[in-house]
Enzyme design. Structure first.
Site, PDB file in Angstrom:
ATOM      1  CE  LYS A   1      -4.496   0.843   0.454  1.00  0.00           C
ATOM      2  NZ  LYS A   1      -5.598  -0.095   0.181  1.00  0.00           N
TER       3      LYS A   1
HETATM    4  N1  GLU Z   1      -7.234   0.261  -3.024  1.00  0.00           N
HETATM    5  C1  GLU Z   1      -8.013  -0.896  -3.275  1.00  0.00           C
HETATM    6  C2  GLU Z   1      -7.983  -1.825  -2.086  1.00  0.00           C
HETATM    7  O1  GLU Z   1      -7.766  -1.401  -0.975  1.00  0.00           O
HETATM    8  C3  GLU Z   1      -7.624  -1.575  -4.573  1.00  0.00           C
HETATM    9  C4  GLU Z   1      -6.244  -2.111  -4.618  1.00  0.00           C
HETATM   10  C5  GLU Z   1      -5.824  -2.611  -6.012  1.00  0.00           C
HETATM   11  O2  GLU Z   1      -6.656  -2.629  -6.899  1.00  0.00           O
HETATM   12  O3  GLU Z   1      -4.652  -2.951  -6.145  1.00  0.00           O
HETATM   13  O4  GLU Z   1      -8.252  -2.975  -2.170  1.00  0.00           O
END
Ligand code: GLU
Length: 425
Positions: free
Chosen positions: A111
């Site tokens: 993240k």
């Molecule tokens: N931000 C989204 C999540 O927390 C999507 C992450 C992604 O598509 O890589 O799952």
């Protein structure tokens, strides 16, 4: 004893750790796997300057935390929010590891985030911030190494800026094969049909599986949804299409209630123009503190962390909570909800539709294909149903809640990968 002047914020990472360790205890997870997962593999912290439109220079802090990659390249969104800090990004990165393992896609977890309020920046300032952050990340991201995506405060436009910046740093012959360095892009620049609504769509698929299992019909249910961003609004619109009533909605400016159901199509148009649900004429305004106490069958927290805490949990009358946001329920709230017999469909299951369609986008980019919306939705439906049933099986087998069961599914898969591969050297 006097209250300390500075109250220490509860660590979100510690909460994530406790959640999966509870599952680890139940399945007696290998000590080595437990140790490896207890810290992220890499934590990248970058302080970088951005020139504002006024000519002023501001220093921003950005993070990319890569939790685990035993199952595939690191994967996870980039958040722009004033609350972003290292602890939050660490927790969100760990949750991505478990989400990808649970829904069975070949990705690990990561993240990223920048501590910024995007609403206070102009489009040009946001573009410069995004490009400078991407440039600073350099080869810490890559199409087969670590693949960012949108999250709170970012969107398809942010992803296209990231992609373009990354591609421009490659040699000319490599440049055009690197689009899948990010997912959640615009359709023109390599995005997938169905990615925009994917998290909401996935949530509805999971909810349908739960409803089938419990002989309830979504069209008889009344919902309260907190947040009307990408996930909240898409969940609302899709549920409304299925005949459900969205009777309560909350964003940071207002709490709306209409016993007959709020017209979410009309609200969505209103929000496009006004950027908030405040002032929408089709509902009455109620006090912010009443939101969780409203008479509904289901609550969808689709905003930020810690919204369901020991105080709000006590007020809840709903039968089921579907966690669209990551980490919306605190540890003590989880205990209160369990005592009250309220089912929680956990974040790592409920919101995994987003990263699932990100995986589909990545595959389409790698194969230069464009799948139809029908195909994307069909594949997503299968993934979500499988994840739900795998979770339910573990819940029954170990007599645990769905959160712990979801972690059991994910941990078993990660453990198997470590057992098969061994630990280097
Ligand atoms: N931000 C989204 C999540 O927390 C999507 C992450 C992604 O598509 O890589 O799952």
């Amino acid at each position: 004893m006097a209250e300390p002047l500075i109250k220490k914020k509860e660590s979100l990472y510690l909460r994530a750790l406790k959640q999966w360790q509870k599952a680890a205890d139940i399945i007696d997870l290998d000590y080595s796997v437990r140790t490896i997962l207890s810290q992220p593999k890499n934590e990248i912290v970058i302080h970088f300057p951005v020139k504002m439109d006024s000519g002023e220079m501001r220093l921003y802090s950005g993070y990319r935390i890569q939790h685990n990659n035993i199952l595939g390249p690191y994967k996870g969104g980039i958040r722009y929010h004033p609350q972003v800090d290292r602890d939050e990004v660490k927790a969100l990165a760990a949750w991505m590891t478990f989400k990808c393992a649970l829904v069975d896609i070949p990705f690990g977890g990561a993240k990223g985030g920048v501590t910024v309020n995007p609403a206070e920046l102009t489009e040009n300032e946001l573009m410069r911030l995004t490009r400078r952050f991407t440039h600073a990340l350099g080869s810490n991201i890559g199409p087969d190494y670590d693949i960012p995506a949108p999250d709170v405060g970012t969107n398809a436009r942010t992803m296209v800026w990231m992609m373009d910046t990354f591609m421009n740093a490659q040699t000319a012959i490599q440049r055009n094969s690197q689009r899948h360095v990010v997912t959640g892009k615009t359709l023109t620049c390599g995005g997938s049909l169905g990615r925009e609504k994917a998290t909401g769509q996935g949530l509805v698929f999971v909810l349908r599986s739960w409803a089938d299992e419990n002989n309830v019909s979504l069209s008889d249910m009344k919902f309260a949804i907190q947040g009307f961003g990408n996930v909240g609004s898409n969940s609302a619109l899709l549920l409304e299409k299925r005949g459900a009533k969205i009777v309560a909605l909350q964003d940071e400016n207002a709490t709306l209630y209409n016993e007959q159901g709020i017209d979410c199509q009309a609200l969505s148009k209103y929000v496009d123009e006004h950027r908030t649900i405040a002032g929408f004429p089709g509902a009455e305004v109620v006090n912010k503190s009443e939101f969780f106490a409203l008479p509904v069958d289901a609550i969808i927290p689709a905003a930020l962390e810690n919204q369901i805490n020991k105080d709000t949990a006590k007020q809840i009358k709903a039968r089921v909570i579907i966690e669209a946001a990551n980490g919306p329920t605190t540890e003590d709230a989880d205990i209160i909800l369990k005592d009250k017999g309220i089912v929680v469909i956990p974040d790592i299951l409920a919101n995994v539709g987003g990263v699932s369609v990100s995986f589909f986008e990545w595959v389409q980019n790698k194969t230069s294909a464009q799948w139809s919306l029908q195909e994307v939705d069909h594949k997503l439906g299968n993934k979500m149903r499988q994840a739900f049933h795998r979770t339910l099986e573990e819940a029954k087998a170990h007599n645990v809640d769905l959160r712990t069961a979801a972690y059991i599914v994910a941990l078993k898969k990660i453990q198997t990968a470590y057992q098969e591969r061994g630990i280097f050297p």
